[in-house]
Design an enzyme around this catalytic site. Sequence first.
Site, PDB file in Angstrom:
ATOM      1  N   ASP A 139       0.786  -1.530   0.474  1.00 20.00           N
ATOM      2  CA  ASP A 139      -0.224  -0.156  -0.155  1.00 20.00           C
ATOM      3  C   ASP A 139       1.013   1.383  -0.139  1.00 20.00           C
ATOM      4  O   ASP A 139       1.951   1.820   1.249  1.00 20.00           O
ATOM      5  CB  ASP A 139      -0.740   0.022   1.259  1.00 20.00           C
ATOM      6  CG  ASP A 139      -1.880   1.214   1.725  1.00 20.00           C
ATOM      7  OD1 ASP A 139      -2.179   0.754   0.596  1.00 20.00           O
ATOM      8  OD2 ASP A 139      -2.176   1.340   2.480  1.00 20.00           O
ATOM      9  N   HIS A 146      -4.562  14.071   0.608  1.00 18.67           N
ATOM     10  CA  HIS A 146      -4.898  12.897   1.637  1.00 18.67           C
ATOM     11  C   HIS A 146      -4.141  13.239   2.365  1.00 18.67           C
ATOM     12  O   HIS A 146      -3.974  13.754   3.907  1.00 18.67           O
ATOM     13  CB  HIS A 146      -5.026  11.309   1.810  1.00 18.67           C
ATOM     14  CG  HIS A 146      -4.873  10.275   2.433  1.00 18.67           C
ATOM     15  ND1 HIS A 146      -6.202  10.651   3.483  1.00 18.67           N
ATOM     16  CD2 HIS A 146      -4.353  10.085   2.879  1.00 18.67           C
ATOM     17  CE1 HIS A 146      -6.023   9.909   3.911  1.00 18.67           C
ATOM     18  NE2 HIS A 146      -5.326   9.335   4.111  1.00 18.67           N
ATOM     19  N   GLU A 211     -10.827   3.742   3.175  1.00 24.55           N
ATOM     20  CA  GLU A 211     -10.227   4.274   2.393  1.00 24.55           C
ATOM     21  C   GLU A 211      -9.602   4.598   0.397  1.00 24.55           C
ATOM     22  O   GLU A 211     -10.003   3.583   0.285  1.00 24.55           O
ATOM     23  CB  GLU A 211      -8.495   3.889   2.801  1.00 24.55           C
ATOM     24  CG  GLU A 211      -8.257   4.565   3.617  1.00 24.55           C
ATOM     25  CD  GLU A 211      -6.769   4.968   4.545  1.00 24.55           C
ATOM     26  OE1 GLU A 211      -6.299   5.413   5.277  1.00 24.55           O
ATOM     27  OE2 GLU A 211      -6.350   3.972   3.724  1.00 24.55           O
ATOM     28  N   GLU A 213      -9.106   4.717  -2.721  1.00 24.24           N
ATOM     29  CA  GLU A 213      -7.778   3.888  -3.563  1.00 24.24           C
ATOM     30  C   GLU A 213      -7.613   3.842  -4.967  1.00 24.24           C
ATOM     31  O   GLU A 213      -8.504   2.511  -5.355  1.00 24.24           O
ATOM     32  CB  GLU A 213      -6.723   2.853  -2.797  1.00 24.24           C
ATOM     33  CG  GLU A 213      -6.155   3.884  -1.502  1.00 24.24           C
ATOM     34  CD  GLU A 213      -5.115   2.700  -0.692  1.00 24.24           C
ATOM     35  OE1 GLU A 213      -4.272   2.364  -1.355  1.00 24.24           O
ATOM     36  OE2 GLU A 213      -5.528   2.997   1.025  1.00 24.24           O
ATOM     37  N   ASP A 245      -8.625   0.025   1.325  1.00 24.92           N
ATOM     38  CA  ASP A 245      -8.320  -0.220   2.889  1.00 24.92           C
ATOM     39  C   ASP A 245      -8.736   0.116   3.468  1.00 24.92           C
ATOM     40  O   ASP A 245      -8.251   1.379   4.320  1.00 24.92           O
ATOM     41  CB  ASP A 245      -6.717   0.157   2.272  1.00 24.92           C
ATOM     42  CG  ASP A 245      -6.104   0.235   3.039  1.00 24.92           C
ATOM     43  OD1 ASP A 245      -6.345  -1.049   3.795  1.00 24.92           O
ATOM     44  OD2 ASP A 245      -5.329   0.825   3.453  1.00 24.92           O
ATOM     45  N   ARG A 249      -9.126   3.853  12.772  1.00 25.12           N
ATOM     46  CA  ARG A 249      -8.783   4.806  12.685  1.00 25.12           C
ATOM     47  C   ARG A 249      -7.307   5.236  13.876  1.00 25.12           C
ATOM     48  O   ARG A 249      -6.451   5.074  14.785  1.00 25.12           O
ATOM     49  CB  ARG A 249      -9.022   6.770  12.722  1.00 25.12           C
ATOM     50  CG  ARG A 249      -9.575   6.537  11.048  1.00 25.12           C
ATOM     51  CD  ARG A 249      -8.554   6.480  10.141  1.00 25.12           C
ATOM     52  NE  ARG A 249      -8.855   7.275   9.132  1.00 25.12           N
ATOM     53  CZ  ARG A 249      -8.222   6.380   7.699  1.00 25.12           C
ATOM     54  NH1 ARG A 249      -6.806   6.249   7.628  1.00 25.12           N
ATOM     55  NH2 ARG A 249      -8.486   7.014   6.787  1.00 25.12           N
ATOM     56  N   GLN A 252      -5.411   2.533  14.832  1.00 21.09           N
ATOM     57  CA  GLN A 252      -3.935   2.491  14.109  1.00 21.09           C
ATOM     58  C   GLN A 252      -3.357   3.355  15.012  1.00 21.09           C
ATOM     59  O   GLN A 252      -1.172   3.855  15.408  1.00 21.09           O
ATOM     60  CB  GLN A 252      -3.789   3.721  12.854  1.00 21.09           C
ATOM     61  CG  GLN A 252      -3.171   3.402  11.792  1.00 21.09           C
ATOM     62  CD  GLN A 252      -3.363   3.984  10.862  1.00 21.09           C
ATOM     63  OE1 GLN A 252      -4.361   4.147  10.127  1.00 21.09           O
ATOM     64  NE2 GLN A 252      -2.612   4.364  10.224  1.00 21.09           N
ATOM     65  N   LYS A 265      -5.318  -2.278   9.428  1.00 23.54           N
ATOM     66  CA  LYS A 265      -4.993  -2.202   8.573  1.00 23.54           C
ATOM     67  C   LYS A 265      -6.050  -3.111   7.760  1.00 23.54           C
ATOM     68  O   LYS A 265      -6.321  -3.845   6.776  1.00 23.54           O
ATOM     69  CB  LYS A 265      -3.718  -1.784   7.107  1.00 23.54           C
ATOM     70  CG  LYS A 265      -3.884  -0.383   7.554  1.00 23.54           C
ATOM     71  CD  LYS A 265      -4.375   0.995   6.653  1.00 23.54           C
ATOM     72  CE  LYS A 265      -3.988   2.048   6.833  1.00 23.54           C
ATOM     73  NZ  LYS A 265      -5.071   2.735   5.995  1.00 23.54           N
ATOM     74  N   THR A 269      -9.546  -5.434   3.128  1.00 23.13           N
ATOM     75  CA  THR A 269      -9.264  -4.642   2.038  1.00 23.13           C
ATOM     76  C   THR A 269     -10.404  -5.855   0.663  1.00 23.13           C
ATOM     77  O   THR A 269      -9.792  -6.650   0.712  1.00 23.13           O
ATOM     78  CB  THR A 269      -7.672  -4.943   1.139  1.00 23.13           C
ATOM     79  OG1 THR A 269      -6.865  -4.079   2.328  1.00 23.13           O
ATOM     80  CG2 THR A 269      -7.153  -3.454   0.700  1.00 23.13           C
ATOM     81  N   GLU A 386     -10.329  12.470   6.963  1.00 26.25           N
ATOM     82  CA  GLU A 386     -10.927  14.001   6.236  1.00 26.25           C
ATOM     83  C   GLU A 386     -11.572  14.635   6.000  1.00 26.25           C
ATOM     84  O   GLU A 386     -11.683  16.078   6.663  1.00 26.25           O
ATOM     85  CB  GLU A 386     -10.375  14.378   5.219  1.00 26.25           C
ATOM     86  CG  GLU A 386      -8.615  12.838   4.858  1.00 26.25           C
ATOM     87  CD  GLU A 386      -8.386  12.854   3.862  1.00 26.25           C
ATOM     88  OE1 GLU A 386      -7.665  14.171   2.311  1.00 26.25           O
ATOM     89  OE2 GLU A 386      -9.178  11.727   2.317  1.00 26.25           O
TER      90      GLU A 386
END
Length: 439
Positions: A139, A146, A211, A213, A245, A249, A252, A265, A269, A386
Amino acid sequence: MSALDQTHDRTLTSWVTSANGHADFPIQNLPFGIFQPHGGSPRGGVAIGDEILDLREAVSLGLFEGPAREAAEAASGATLNPLMAVGAAARRALRLRLSELLAEHGAERAKVEGYATILLHQAADCTLHLPARIGDYTDFYAGINHATNVGRLFRPDNPLMPNYKYVPIGYHGRASSVRVSGGDVVRPNGQRKPASEEFPSFGPSRNLDYELELGIWIGPGNALSQPIPIAQAAEHIVGYCLLNDWSARDIQGWEYQPLGPFLAKNFHTSISPWLVTAEALAPFRSAQPARPEGDPRPMDYLWSEADQQAGALDIRLDVLLETATDRVAGRRPVRIGGSNTRELYWTPAQMVAHHASGGCNLAPGDLFGSGTISGTTTDSFGSLLEITEGGRKPLALPAGETRRFLEDGDEVIFRAHGVRDGFVSIGFGECRGRIAPAI
């Protein structure tokens, strides 16, 4: 790098009528995937409109010869790894032949259409599987907006780390938990320690996020210790998909120091099931956006004039959310964000060249994530982290609900389309996942 040819002709239509005007899979796309018809076994197929062309049956009917037959045979098994391993020339020959076979005004239409009941399956009646056996998953963190937005939450005066504009940042993910679009994403358990609590606790993630991607599929690989020159890197990319992904949070935030993401993570996925080939995306190549004044020029091993002129992709991305309440009420999913792949700071070829620059051997079926792709405005952000500024400003949804982060029952849907004047728009299909309660 893939070039334009007759397969991209905007006037081309198919005798598979559902393909004509299809939002994702017109005849100009022809993506590969692994499907399983009812009562059958998994095998390779090609999406065309609302149907899937069975490559195993097409090969048995003798519809291919030469390099196209080599590629068709490689694509007809239970994984696409053999197709990913063949060279680009055979892949292009197969694409050209498929276009000829499916074209409305093709010379062999009557013959091929006569086999339609054998060759074609309704996609809605089939199960889709992972396109490949994924040996390794990496990744990247190539979405600079971002990276800046997230960095600003924690380091307002210095959002980007000093290395960001010099090196394509990435980490090795967990290939075993990559799953095809659809089904449940179980909320993970882990250690959490918000600033308001003195000690860490173990339990379900409170701050689950998506996320947005781009997935990058690796084709032919390289030998151990042999770098891939940037001028050749694009030839090692067989195609693309959408990639979510999923990120816990709060887990993490506690675990990532000093080595980066781990349990936050590796629990799930999601990827879209269709491999949209590099050849299909030739009309949507673009110049890499110029770096802002003062940014360093990429080092020589990452610099190619051809890649700078046509190595980026111009793909529109959308994120939709359907809550459990929406589902019960019969409301349509709501768009909550979206962006464009032109927002990536590094091209896919630069990611490949950097990954192999130290001697790492890539292999057919390896998967890269681009990193979260965000724009510069709230409605173009690629994550709730975000949009809600770390959960401090909840997102207001049209039906009156709000979201800091994802709740159980929420379903996240990614869509993507290449759109350019003079060409037929093509899409990726959906990448979906619905949040299920923690175990």
